[in-house]
Design a protein around this motif. Structure first.
Motif, short mmCIF file in Angstrom:
data_model
loop_
_atom_site.label_atom_id
_atom_site.label_comp_id
_atom_site.label_asym_id
_atom_site.label_seq_id
_atom_site.Cartn_x
_atom_site.Cartn_y
_atom_site.Cartn_z
N ALA A 24 0.83 -1.21 0.00
CA ALA A 24 0.00 0.00 0.00
C ALA A 24 0.86 1.26 0.00
O ALA A 24 0.46 2.30 -0.53
N THR A 25 2.05 1.18 0.60
CA THR A 25 2.88 2.38 0.67
C THR A 25 3.70 2.58 -0.60
O THR A 25 4.44 3.55 -0.73
N LEU A 26 3.53 1.66 -1.55
CA LEU A 26 4.27 1.74 -2.80
C LEU A 26 3.74 2.89 -3.67
O LEU A 26 2.54 3.03 -3.81
N ASP A 27 4.63 3.67 -4.23
CA ASP A 27 4.20 4.76 -5.09
C ASP A 27 3.91 4.22 -6.49
O ASP A 27 4.79 3.72 -7.18
N GLN A 28 2.63 4.33 -6.90
CA GLN A 28 2.24 3.70 -8.16
C GLN A 28 2.89 4.36 -9.38
O GLN A 28 3.06 3.74 -10.42
N SER A 29 3.28 5.63 -9.23
CA SER A 29 3.86 6.33 -10.38
C SER A 29 5.20 5.72 -10.79
O SER A 29 5.62 5.83 -11.94
N LEU A 30 5.87 5.03 -9.83
CA LEU A 30 7.12 4.36 -10.18
C LEU A 30 6.88 3.26 -11.21
O LEU A 30 7.63 3.12 -12.18
N GLU A 31 5.78 2.49 -10.97
CA GLU A 31 5.45 1.43 -11.92
C GLU A 31 5.06 2.02 -13.27
O GLU A 31 5.48 1.53 -14.32
N GLU A 32 4.25 3.08 -13.23
CA GLU A 32 3.80 3.69 -14.48
C GLU A 32 4.99 4.19 -15.28
O GLU A 32 5.06 4.02 -16.48
N ALA A 33 5.95 4.77 -14.55
CA ALA A 33 7.16 5.27 -15.23
C ALA A 33 7.87 4.12 -15.92
O ALA A 33 8.30 4.24 -17.08
N ALA A 34 7.99 2.97 -15.23
CA ALA A 34 8.69 1.83 -15.80
C ALA A 34 7.99 1.34 -17.06
O ALA A 34 8.63 1.03 -18.07
N VAL A 35 6.64 1.29 -17.00
CA VAL A 35 5.89 0.84 -18.16
C VAL A 35 6.06 1.83 -19.31
O VAL A 35 6.27 1.44 -20.47
N ASP A 36 6.02 3.12 -19.00
CA ASP A 36 6.21 4.15 -20.02
C ASP A 36 7.58 4.02 -20.68
O ASP A 36 7.75 4.30 -21.86
N LEU A 37 8.56 3.58 -19.90
CA LEU A 37 9.92 3.46 -20.44
C LEU A 37 10.12 2.13 -21.15
O LEU A 37 11.25 1.75 -21.48
N GLY A 38 9.01 1.38 -21.35
CA GLY A 38 9.09 0.21 -22.22
C GLY A 38 9.20 -1.12 -21.50
O GLY A 38 9.38 -2.15 -22.15
N GLU A 39 9.12 -1.13 -20.18
CA GLU A 39 9.15 -2.42 -19.49
C GLU A 39 7.79 -3.10 -19.59
O GLU A 39 6.76 -2.43 -19.68
N THR A 40 7.79 -4.43 -19.58
CA THR A 40 6.52 -5.13 -19.56
C THR A 40 6.02 -5.17 -18.12
O THR A 40 6.73 -4.79 -17.19
N ARG A 41 4.76 -5.66 -17.96
CA ARG A 41 4.20 -5.75 -16.63
C ARG A 41 5.03 -6.64 -15.71
O ARG A 41 5.30 -6.33 -14.56
N MET A 42 5.44 -7.79 -16.28
CA MET A 42 6.21 -8.75 -15.49
C MET A 42 7.56 -8.16 -15.09
O MET A 42 7.99 -8.25 -13.95
N SER A 43 8.23 -7.55 -16.06
CA SER A 43 9.57 -7.04 -15.75
C SER A 43 9.48 -5.86 -14.80
O SER A 43 10.35 -5.66 -13.96
N THR A 44 8.39 -5.07 -14.91
CA THR A 44 8.20 -3.99 -13.95
C THR A 44 8.06 -4.54 -12.54
O THR A 44 8.68 -4.05 -11.60
N PHE A 45 7.27 -5.62 -12.45
CA PHE A 45 7.06 -6.20 -11.13
C PHE A 45 8.39 -6.70 -10.56
O PHE A 45 8.73 -6.46 -9.41
N ARG A 46 9.16 -7.36 -11.44
CA ARG A 46 10.41 -7.96 -10.99
C ARG A 46 11.46 -6.89 -10.64
O ARG A 46 12.16 -6.99 -9.66
#
Lengths: 269, 298
Positions: free
Chosen positions: A153-175
Motif C-alpha cells: 500500500a505504501t508503494l508509489d504507483q507512479s514508479l510502476e507507471e514510469a517503468a511501463v512508459d519506459l518500455g518495461e513489460t508488466r512482469m519485468s516492472t514487477f520484478r
C-alpha cells in the motif's frame, strides 16, 4: 487523562505482560527439580538433558520442516493476495478477502477439527506433517497478508507507471521495481509466518497424527512433573528464538517502510 | 466479441481476479470446504467405526438436551465475556497512551514491545501461569519463603488458585491483551486531532472532550477489540485443559473429546456448529446494540 500517570500504567502493563516469560530462564537455569522459590543454584543440566532427548530432536526437525514449508507457502499466497487487494479493484473483493482473513478471528480449534474431518473422512489420507503444513498455511496467511498489505500500500504507483512508459513489460516492472521495494515486507511476512507455525499447538495437535512437533511434545510432557525443568529450558530456547525472529522481522518491516518513503505508523496489524 | 474479450482480459478486474485466485482457491479448499464439511457431518449419524451418511437431527437434539453441554456452553460464554471485559478495559488506556502520549517515532517501538509476548509460544505462556498459580507454585513458594504462608505466617496453608474460573480468566486475559490494544489504537490514530482542539476551544474540559469526542470516535475499535477477543476465547482449548486441570472444561474441550478420543465426529461437529451459532448470534446482538447506542448518543 494525565499523561505521566498513563505512562506509569503503561509500564506496569508491560511488566505484567512480560513477567511470566522472565520466569522461564530463571527456572531453566535453576538447580532444582520443582519450579518453586527459593532458587537452589545455577545449572545448565536441563539444557544438556534437552539436547540428549531423541523424541525432542525428532519434534524439532518436524517443527522446522513444517515451519519452513508452511511459511514459504503462506508468504507466496500472501504476495498474490496483498498485491491484488492493494492495487486492483474488482467485484467481490471484500468477500474474498474476508474469507482469506477469517482465520484471524476463528478459534483455531475449528480449523483443526474441520481439516481433521476432511483429511480422515472425505479424502481418507493419513495424518502426517504434510497435513499440518496445509493447516499452518491457512493460519499464518492472514498475518502474512497484513504485513504485506502495508508494504504494497505504501508503494508509489507512479514508479510502476514510469517503468511501463519506459518500455518495461508488466512482469519485468514487477520484478525490477515492485519486488525489490517490497522485499523487506516479504522477508518480514515470512519470518512472522515461521514464528506462528513454530509456536502453533492446536492445529498440529489435531493434524499431526503420531508425529511430534515441539508444541505437541511440550503438551504431552506437561503432566509429568519430572519433565518440567527440561520444558522450562526448551521454553527458554523457543521464546528466545521467537523474539530473535520477530526482531529481525521488525527490522525488515521498518526498512521496507523507509524504502518506500512512507511514514511509519508501527505494528504488524 | 474477440476484441471485447481481450480488453476484458487486460482490464483491471481481470488482473485482480487472476492475482487473487491462488490464495482464494486455497482458502476455499482448506477453509470454506472443511467448514461446510463440519456442517454436513453435524447432520450425519455416528455408527460403529463408521459414519452413517443419512440426514438426522439427532446430534443437535442430543446436544441441546444435554445439561452438561449447557453448563459448559454457559461457562465458556461467561469466561469469554469476563476475559473480554478485563482485556478491553485494561487495554484502552494503553491504546490511548500509545496514540496520544507518545511521539510518532516511539510508537512503532512500543507496539513491537506489546506484540512480542503475543507471538511467543502461547502454550508456554499458559503453562507458565500454571507454574505461577500452582499449589507448590511460584506465588505460594515465594510467600512461604518470606514467611507469609506457613505455621507462623498470616495464612496457614498455600493458596488454592488453580482449577478455578478466575485463574482461567486471568490466563486468557494475559494471553489476549495485545489483541485488544491494536484495534483500539488504530481507531484512536484515525481521530482528527483538530476535533479535540475544537472541543476544548469551545469550552469543554479535557475530560468532557474525551467523553464526547474521543470515546465515541474510538468505539469502532472497541467493538472490533471486543469481538476479536471474545470469539477466540470462547473456543480456547489449552487454558481450560491446563489451568482448569480438566475439571472446568469449555466448549473446545468438549469438541476435542468427541473428535479424538470418543471418535464421534458427527456429534463433535454438531457441538461446534451449535456453539458457533450461539457466538455468532451474540456477536450480532452486540453489534446491533452498539449501533443503536451510538445513534442515540448522537
Amino acid at each position: 487523562m494525565k499523561i505521566p500517570s498513563l505512562k506509569i500504567y503503561a509500564i506496569a502493563y508491560l511488566i505484567f505482560l512480560y513477567a511470566p516469560i522472565f520466569l522461564l530462564p530463571l527456572f531453566a537455569f535453576n538447580d532444582g527439580t520443582i519450579i518453586a522459590f527459593p532458587l537452589k543454584g545455577f545449572t545448565t543440566d536441563w539444557f544438556a538433558k534437552m539436547a540428549e532427548n531423541d523424541t525432542l530432536r525428532h519434534a524439532l526437525s518436524n517443527s522446522l520442516i513444517i515451519a519452513l514449508t508452511s511459511s514459504a507457502g503462506a508468504t507466496i499466497l500472501a504476495i498474490f493476495a496483498a498485491r491484488a487487494s492493494t492495487r486492483y479493484r474488482f467485484k467481490g473483493k471484500g468477500g474474498i478477502m474476508g474469507l482469506i482473513l477469517l482465520p484471524m478471528v476463528l478459534p483455531d480449534i475449528l480449523m483443526g477439527m474441520s481439516l481433521l474431518l476432511v483429511m480422515l473422512e472425505v479424502l481418507k489420507v493419513n495424518l502426517s506433517i504434510a497435513t499440518v503444513i496445509l493447516g499452518h498455511v491457512i493460519i499464518s496467511l492472514p498475518y502474512a497478508i497484513a504485513v504485506l498489505q502495508t508494504a504494497f500500500a505504501t508503494l508509489d504507483q507512479s514508479l510502476e507507471e514510469a517503468a511501463v512508459d519506459l518500455g518495461e513489460t508488466r512482469m519485468s516492472t514487477f520484478r525490477l521495481i515492485v519486488l525489490p521495494l517490497v522485499m523487506p515486507g516479504i522477508i518480514s511476512a515470512f519470518l512472522i509466518s515461521f514464528t506462528i507455525s513454530l509456536d502453533e499447538f492446536i492445529v498440529a495437535f489435531f493434524l499431526a497424527g503420531n508425529q511430534p512437533t515441539l508444541p505437541t511434545y511440550i503438551f504431552s510432557q506437561l503432566r509429568f512433573p519430572s519433565a518440567i525443568p527440561v520444558i522450562m529450558a526448551l521454553g527458554t530456547c523457543l521464546v528466545a528464538a521467537s523474539i530473535l525472529l520477530l526482531s529481525v522481522a521488525e527490522f525488515f518491516r521498518r526498512r521496507g517502510v523507509k524504502r518506500t518513503g512512507a511514514k511509519d505508523t508501527g505494528g504488524f496489524l | 466479441m474477440a476484441g471485447k474479450g481481450e480488453s476484458w482480459l487486460r482490464s483491471e478486474s481481470a488482473q485482480g481476479y487472476a492475482l487473487i485466485s491462488p490464495p482464494f482457491l486455497y482458502a476455499v479448499l482448506l477453509l470454506a470446504a472443511p467448514l461446510v464439511t463440519i456442517l454436513a457431518y453435524s447432520f450425519f449419524q455416528d455408527g460403529y467405526l463408521t459414519v452413517v451418511h443419512e440426514f438426522t437431527l439427532q446430534n443437535y437434539i442430543a446436544t441441546w438436551t444435554d445439561p452438561i453441554f449447557r453448563v459448559i456452553l454457559v461457562r465458556s460464554l461467561f469466561v469469554a465475556g469476563l476475559v473480554t471485559l478485563i482485556t478491553v478495559a485494561l487495554a484502552f488506556p494503553i491504546a490511548y497512551y500509545l496514540s496520544f502520549g507518545l511521539a510518532p517515532n516511539q510508537k512503532a517501538r512500543w507496539i513491537f514491545l506489546i506484540t512480542i509476548p503475543f507471538w511467543t509460544s502461547y502454550l508456554i505462556r499458559v503453562f507458565l501461569w500454571k507454574v505461577i498459580l500452582g499449589y507448590n507454585g511460584v506465588i505460594n513458594s515465594a510467600l512461604e519463603s518470606i514467611g507469609i504462608i506457613g505455621p507462623n505466617g498470616l495464612i496457614a496453608d498455600p493458596l488454592q488458585m488453580l482449577n478455578s474460573v478466575g485463574a482461567i480468566a486471568l490466563t486468557l486475559a494475559h494471553a489476549y491483551a495485545p489483541f485488544a490494544i491494536l484495534p483500539i489504537f488504530v481507531s484512536l490514530e484515525k481521530i482528527d486531532r483538530s476535533l479535540l482542539e475544537a472541543g476544548q476551544d469551545l469550552g469543554e474540559s479535557r475530560w468532557r472532550t474525551f467523553l464526547r469526542v474521543t470515546l465515541p470516535l474510538a468505539m469502532p475499535g472497541v467493538v472490533a477489540a471486543t469481538l476479536i477477543v471474545f470469539i477466540p476465547t470462547v473456543g480456547d482449548y489449552v487454558t481450560p485443559e491446563l489451568i482448569g486441570g480438566g475439571k472446568m472444561p469449555m466448549v473446545a474441550n468438549l469438541i476435542q473429546a468427541q473428535m479424538l478420543p470418543l471418535d464421534n465426529r458427527p456429534m463433535g461437529s454438531a457441538i461446534a456448529v451449535s456453539s458457533l451459532l450461539v457466538v455468532a448470534a451474540l456477536s450480532l446482538v452486540f453489534l446491533w446494540l452498539n449501533r443503536r447506542f451510538l445513534k442515540v448518543g448522537k
